[in-house]
Design an enzyme around this catalytic site. Sequence first.
Site: not given
Ligand code: RB5
Length: 148
Positions: A7-8, A66-69, A97, A132
Site C-alpha cells: 500500500d502507500h 506494519t505488514g499486518v493488514g 515449518h 510440518h
Molecule cells: C496505513 O496507514 C496503515 O494502516 C497500513 O499500511 C497498515 O499498517 C495496516 O495494517
Amino acid sequence: MIAIGADHAGYALKEKVKQHLIDAGYEVKDYGTYSEERCDYPVFGKKVADAVASGECEKGVLVCGTGVGISLAANKVKGIRAGVCSDATTARLIKQHNNANIVAFGARIVGEELAYDIVDAFLNAEFLGGRHADRVALLEQIEEENFK
Ligand code: RB5
C-alpha cells in the site's frame, strides 16, 4: 516469478525490495501500488495472494505500514499462508515449518537492509515437510471447514 505488492505506506520500501530481488536475479511482477497516494492495503494483499494462489507467481512479498493488514488480506485467499516478519530467522522458519508462500513486513517497522535479509531468508529456505506437512494439512482442513 515473485509477486510483490504494497500500500502507500509500503510503496517506497517495496520499490527498494523489488530492485534488490531483480539484482539478485529474480523475475518480479509488481502488483502495485505505484505511488505514495493513499490507498487500501486489502486491494494489494488480494492481488498478490491471487497471483500466488493461481500459480501465476511462485511466492509473494507484501509491504504495508506494519505488514499486518496486508497479510490479513492475503490470508483470506484460499491456499495462502502469509507470515509477518521483523527478522530473518522468522522469515526462514515460516518457509521451513509453515510452508508460507507470502512474506510480509512493515515499512514502519523494518529498515531497508533488514527487509533485504528478510526476503532473502524467506526465498532461500525450503519447506522441511514431515511433521510440518501434517500441520499444514490441518491448516488446509480449516480452509475446507472440516477440521477435526
Ligand atoms: C496505513 O496507514 C496503515 O494502516 C497500513 O499500511 C497498515 O499498517 C495496516 O495494517
